[in-house]
Write an enzyme that holds these catalytic residues in place. Sequence first.
Site, short mmCIF file in Angstrom:
data_model
loop_
_atom_site.label_atom_id
_atom_site.label_comp_id
_atom_site.label_asym_id
_atom_site.label_seq_id
_atom_site.Cartn_x
_atom_site.Cartn_y
_atom_site.Cartn_z
N CYS A 61 -1.66 -11.40 -1.41
CA CYS A 61 -0.54 -12.24 -0.58
C CYS A 61 -1.54 -12.86 0.47
O CYS A 61 -2.24 -12.08 0.28
CB CYS A 61 0.73 -12.61 -0.77
SG CYS A 61 1.93 -12.17 -1.84
N GLY A 75 1.04 -8.27 1.35
CA GLY A 75 0.37 -6.43 0.96
C GLY A 75 1.42 -6.11 0.04
O GLY A 75 2.46 -6.58 -0.57
N GLU A 76 1.71 -4.54 0.88
CA GLU A 76 2.90 -4.00 -0.41
C GLU A 76 3.34 -2.88 0.56
O GLU A 76 3.22 -2.76 1.45
CB GLU A 76 2.74 -2.52 -1.97
CG GLU A 76 2.02 -4.04 -2.87
CD GLU A 76 2.55 -5.12 -2.95
OE1 GLU A 76 3.80 -4.78 -3.56
OE2 GLU A 76 2.58 -6.22 -4.24
N ASP A 106 9.34 -6.39 -2.26
CA ASP A 106 9.52 -6.18 -0.57
C ASP A 106 9.89 -7.14 0.60
O ASP A 106 10.16 -6.67 1.37
CB ASP A 106 8.49 -5.04 -0.58
CG ASP A 106 7.03 -6.30 -0.88
OD1 ASP A 106 7.35 -7.03 -1.57
OD2 ASP A 106 5.68 -5.04 -0.38
#
Length: 622
Positions: A2, A82-83, A106
């Site tokens: 993103c 991110g993750e 998440d």
Amino acid sequence: MCGTTGWINFDRDLTTEGRVVQKMVDTLVPRGPDDGGIWLSRHAALGHRRKGIMDPLNGAQPMTTPEKMPDGTPLAAISYTGEVFNFLDLREELKAKGHEFRTRCDTEVVLRAYIEWGPDFVERLNGMFAFAIWDGRTEEALLYRDRLGMKPLFYYPTGNGLLFGSEPKAILAHPESKAVLSLDGLRELLSFLRVPGQTPLKGMYEVRPGHVLRVRNGRRFEEKYWELRSWEHTDDLPTTVRTVRDLLEDIVTRQMRADVPLCSLLSGGLDSSALTALVQNSLDPTRNRRLRSFSVDFVGHVENFAPEPQRADPDAPFVAELAGHVGTNHRDIVLDTPDLASPQVWNAVWKALELPYGIGDHGPSIYLLFRAIREECDVVLSGEAADETFGGLLWFHDPRAVHADTFPWHALGEKTVEEQATTFLNRELVRELRLSEYIADQYRTALAEVPELEGETGLDRRMRTATYLNLTRFMPICLDRKDRLSMANGVEERLPFCDHRLVEYVFNVPWSMKTFDGREKSLLRAATKDLLPRSIVERRKAPYPSTQDAGYDLAMRQELKKIVAEPNSPALPLFDLDAVHEQLTAPSHAASSMAKRALQDETPVRLNFWLESSDVSLDLTG
């Protein structure tokens, strides 16, 4: 995957500033092509672009808490990129504490974790991330960046607040920002290293890896939540090898989670081959699943290959052998010189990179590789950072570099970085830059940061220093280019070798154990050799490939010729035109190396493009 941006201002009511924030958000569409949104409050405005990787149909951002303040505004809001790879574990822990979830993504876990554990919750996260949280209870903004700096986060202080964004272009879309190149900024651009927190643009900074920037009542505080630390390594060799393998298997399992197609990059070297084999090996054999893998090559490269000092053979035969050995569904992305040397591709690359650091022909090839991958996959696993972590780069093993009183990657060329990077700059400017002095100052600053281990001496101590320098000053160059060029194509790149648990563990293994078999990356080789063909286990380290076609260099010359011929070219005041004309008229039949392209040949071209396309003004005084 993103893009985040926002505006914090404690003197203004930002609820009426939606048009300005939307302009900032719109610059990040390539990073998040699926959806976008803004959230406005009195002193905080958050913007977001989203690419749905987990729970694509839900998880719109900016995301707010369902709990409200007395005035009806949420307790907190987040714009996240991110993750977090351990989010499922955290989700279960939070559910046990009474938290309820509306999505499977998440982002919501991160927001609930902040509500439950407060600002220090970031220490629980395992992943790659950059995000902003606005806490309505304390009227404080918190900007977090992951431990190794895999995800970017820039900021620009203003009178009583700041602007922030995943990329400078988001900040520069705001009318209170200016793109100004200072003398220090030019030094930073040309020094072939990264200074944590700094950018070439005057007044613009990055949140440093492993830090949180807190903004409250117009005051900024940057706090460190993680750093590399030194401790005595007590495991014997078999235990160390087993631990590396266990960590890699756990990391790969975590990073394979995605609700969209996932693949791996494969070069036929140890890093990417080990990673690809680990991923394929972890797939359920009863479901007959085959990992997609991709490699980059050049037309005629194998047939016309000429051995180089760092590359004895082309990648393609090793790629084919590994793909067949582990059973991936493989595709070679074969690029031709007209594609690599296309001004349109160069413009796309430099627009994506935005800040004009040099990476030579790697830029076009990586960009075109990700553009091709995007046709089939949304997430790619990459072997990036294995060399910095396990000691695979050439300068880890060349005595000239190991013992040099400078950054190791600066010590191998026949010319200094200053001599190469300033070849085409006017001599008065070169004298003002004093680039070698700047590099020496940065080297001393970096040395002072290295976490020493009591009692460690000799080569083990020096190699701990070299590893630290590579992880903090060289690796960011590689991480930035991959982030920008993958995200420009709507692809999320994941970096298993940047998992902080692996980096911490291997950082503290003595150099003598890291090279126990007399080779580079001995631990990684030992931990994964059972998965790989013998030829790849025994193959020497080779860097990311460069085209050996001199036509690429000819095209770069032609572009430089156009710049010199145009009297309004914005970079002309920086040039030594005699040196430029000498370059344009010198006979050349051989292809340049990637280093020469990055440090020297393309410097005037990419500087001119940047100054022109980003409307950068020059302030090179003092």
